[in-house]
Design a protein around this motif. Structure first.
Motif, PDB file in Angstrom:
ATOM      1  N   VAL A 132       0.842  -1.206   0.000  1.00 18.07           N
ATOM      2  CA  VAL A 132       0.000   0.000   0.000  1.00 18.07           C
ATOM      3  C   VAL A 132       0.874   1.252   0.000  1.00 18.07           C
ATOM      4  O   VAL A 132       0.631   2.203  -0.758  1.00 18.07           O
ATOM      5  N   SER A 133       1.900   1.272   0.824  1.00 18.24           N
ATOM      6  CA  SER A 133       2.805   2.432   0.871  1.00 18.24           C
ATOM      7  C   SER A 133       3.471   2.657  -0.480  1.00 18.24           C
ATOM      8  O   SER A 133       3.611   3.797  -0.944  1.00 18.24           O
ATOM      9  N   ALA A 134       3.879   1.573  -1.126  1.00 20.39           N
ATOM     10  CA  ALA A 134       4.520   1.686  -2.439  1.00 20.39           C
ATOM     11  C   ALA A 134       3.534   2.199  -3.481  1.00 20.39           C
ATOM     12  O   ALA A 134       3.895   3.025  -4.333  1.00 20.39           O
ATOM     13  N   LEU A 135       2.283   1.740  -3.420  1.00 26.05           N
ATOM     14  CA  LEU A 135       1.272   2.218  -4.359  1.00 26.05           C
ATOM     15  C   LEU A 135       1.001   3.707  -4.168  1.00 26.05           C
ATOM     16  O   LEU A 135       0.921   4.470  -5.135  1.00 26.05           O
ATOM     17  N   LEU A 136       0.873   4.122  -2.928  1.00 26.60           N
ATOM     18  CA  LEU A 136       0.617   5.541  -2.646  1.00 26.60           C
ATOM     19  C   LEU A 136       1.784   6.403  -3.129  1.00 26.60           C
ATOM     20  O   LEU A 136       1.580   7.490  -3.682  1.00 26.60           O
ATOM     21  N   SER A 137       2.995   5.914  -2.938  1.00 28.34           N
ATOM     22  CA  SER A 137       4.171   6.652  -3.401  1.00 28.34           C
ATOM     23  C   SER A 137       4.227   6.738  -4.918  1.00 28.34           C
ATOM     24  O   SER A 137       4.818   7.665  -5.474  1.00 28.34           O
ATOM     25  N   ALA A 138       3.605   5.757  -5.579  1.00 30.78           N
ATOM     26  CA  ALA A 138       3.596   5.723  -7.050  1.00 30.78           C
ATOM     27  C   ALA A 138       2.436   6.514  -7.644  1.00 30.78           C
ATOM     28  O   ALA A 138       2.230   6.486  -8.857  1.00 30.78           O
ATOM     29  N   GLY A 139       1.656   7.191  -6.782  1.00 29.00           N
ATOM     30  CA  GLY A 139       0.600   8.049  -7.283  1.00 29.00           C
ATOM     31  C   GLY A 139      -0.802   7.496  -7.203  1.00 29.00           C
ATOM     32  O   GLY A 139      -1.758   8.145  -7.632  1.00 29.00           O
ATOM     33  N   TYR A 140      -0.945   6.286  -6.655  1.00 31.91           N
ATOM     34  CA  TYR A 140      -2.281   5.750  -6.435  1.00 31.91           C
ATOM     35  C   TYR A 140      -2.918   6.471  -5.246  1.00 31.91           C
ATOM     36  O   TYR A 140      -2.215   6.933  -4.341  1.00 31.91           O
ATOM     37  N   SER A 141      -4.223   6.542  -5.227  1.00 29.83           N
ATOM     38  CA  SER A 141      -4.929   7.095  -4.077  1.00 29.83           C
ATOM     39  C   SER A 141      -5.485   5.945  -3.243  1.00 29.83           C
ATOM     40  O   SER A 141      -5.539   4.795  -3.705  1.00 29.83           O
ATOM     41  N   THR A 142      -5.895   6.251  -2.036  1.00 28.01           N
ATOM     42  CA  THR A 142      -6.481   5.209  -1.192  1.00 28.01           C
ATOM     43  C   THR A 142      -7.746   4.638  -1.824  1.00 28.01           C
ATOM     44  O   THR A 142      -8.078   3.466  -1.604  1.00 28.01           O
ATOM     45  N   GLN A 143      -8.430   5.440  -2.641  1.00 25.60           N
ATOM     46  CA  GLN A 143      -9.644   4.974  -3.307  1.00 25.60           C
ATOM     47  C   GLN A 143      -9.339   3.971  -4.414  1.00 25.60           C
ATOM     48  O   GLN A 143     -10.231   3.252  -4.865  1.00 25.60           O
ATOM     49  N   ASP A 144      -8.077   3.919  -4.833  1.00 20.07           N
ATOM     50  CA  ASP A 144      -7.672   2.974  -5.882  1.00 20.07           C
ATOM     51  C   ASP A 144      -7.339   1.598  -5.323  1.00 20.07           C
ATOM     52  O   ASP A 144      -7.096   0.660  -6.100  1.00 20.07           O
ATOM     53  N   ILE A 145      -7.277   1.477  -3.994  1.00 20.78           N
ATOM     54  CA  ILE A 145      -6.764   0.255  -3.363  1.00 20.78           C
ATOM     55  C   ILE A 145      -7.881  -0.435  -2.588  1.00 20.78           C
ATOM     56  O   ILE A 145      -8.515   0.167  -1.717  1.00 20.78           O
ATOM     57  N   TYR A 146      -8.104  -1.704  -2.892  1.00 22.91           N
ATOM     58  CA  TYR A 146      -9.162  -2.496  -2.247  1.00 22.91           C
ATOM     59  C   TYR A 146      -8.525  -3.598  -1.426  1.00 22.91           C
ATOM     60  O   TYR A 146      -7.688  -4.356  -1.931  1.00 22.91           O
TER      61      TYR A 146
END
Length: 231
Positions: A45-59
């Motif tokens: 999750v931390s890596a995704l957020l750092s790559a520009g994903y938002s929390t709404q993009d992660i399930y």
């Protein structure tokens, strides 16, 4: 040449006026393993957020008993959170596609729900980490020496009806596995292979990646590879 430049400028103007399109990212569904919690994905999750994903993009579906790992299988209440996460991710997708990453028993559970929903055409990338797609020798060979629900008819015994029924189903446009030969769960019996193939490998996969990590390190310490595969 002038016509080409006008067309190019028009396309650039369209993207500039439509920043949502430019920022579109496929939602990612992260399915944890048996008796684990969604926070087992914290590194990813931390890596995704750092790559520009938002929390709404992660399930992060939360499935199964946390106190009785041997009670969990691939039938019933365990299915519902994963199914709902996949449906919600597809419905929210700006591209019409999603990515799915599973760890351990979450790999087979995610694969089952993609199959049941006939959702493979909506999955851009499926990544299976430390899964037992071909079964666990520690669970026995169905129906012999099957000692709990996790290893039973809907479980991970070698040649279980569940695994036999799942084998070969399409899982997405691109399919990858991440595995280890020192995995203390998949290789608990002393061998990692079933029928000469590592049990974490997935049929028709595009590539497989091997790390010198244990079962849980494959989830937490391969985030750069996970992100690379879903880009």
């Amino acid at each position: 040449m002038k016509t080409y430049l006008y067309c190019l400028f028009g396309l650039l103007s369209l993207f500039a006026a439509n920043p949502v399109h430019a920022q579109c990212k496929d939602p990612v569904v992260l399915v944890h393993g048996n008796a684990a919690l969604p926070d087992s994905w914290d590194n990813t999750v931390s890596a995704l957020l750092s790559a520009g994903y938002s929390t709404q993009d992660i399930y992060l579906p939360d499935w199964g008993s946390k106190t009785c790992a041997a009670c969990n299988n691939h039938s019933g209440a365990e299915e519902t959170p994963v199914r709902n996460a996949i449906i919600n991710a597809v419905n929210a997708s700006c591209s019409g596609k999603i990515d799915v990453i599973g760890h351990s028993m979450g790999v087979t559970l995610a694969a089952q729900q993609i199959d049941k929903l006939a959702a493979s055409s909506y999955v851009d990338t499926f990544v299976g980490i430390a899964g037992a797609m071909r079964g666990l020798w520690s669970c026995g060979v169905y129906p012999y020496n099957v000692w709990n629900s996790t290893c039973g008819y809907y479980g991970l015994s070698v040649q279980s009806p569940f695994l036999d029924g799942l084998y070969g189903v399409p899982l997405g446009d691109k399919v990858y596995s991440i595995k280890s030969y020192i995995d203390q769960i998949v290789c608990a019996s002393g061998t990692c292979t079933v029928g000469g193939v590592h049990s974490s490998r997935i049929w028709y996969e595009d590539a497989t990646y091997t790390f010198s990590l244990g079962h849980f390190g494959l989830q937490t310490d391969t985030t750069s590879t996970q992100l690379q595969l879903i880009q």
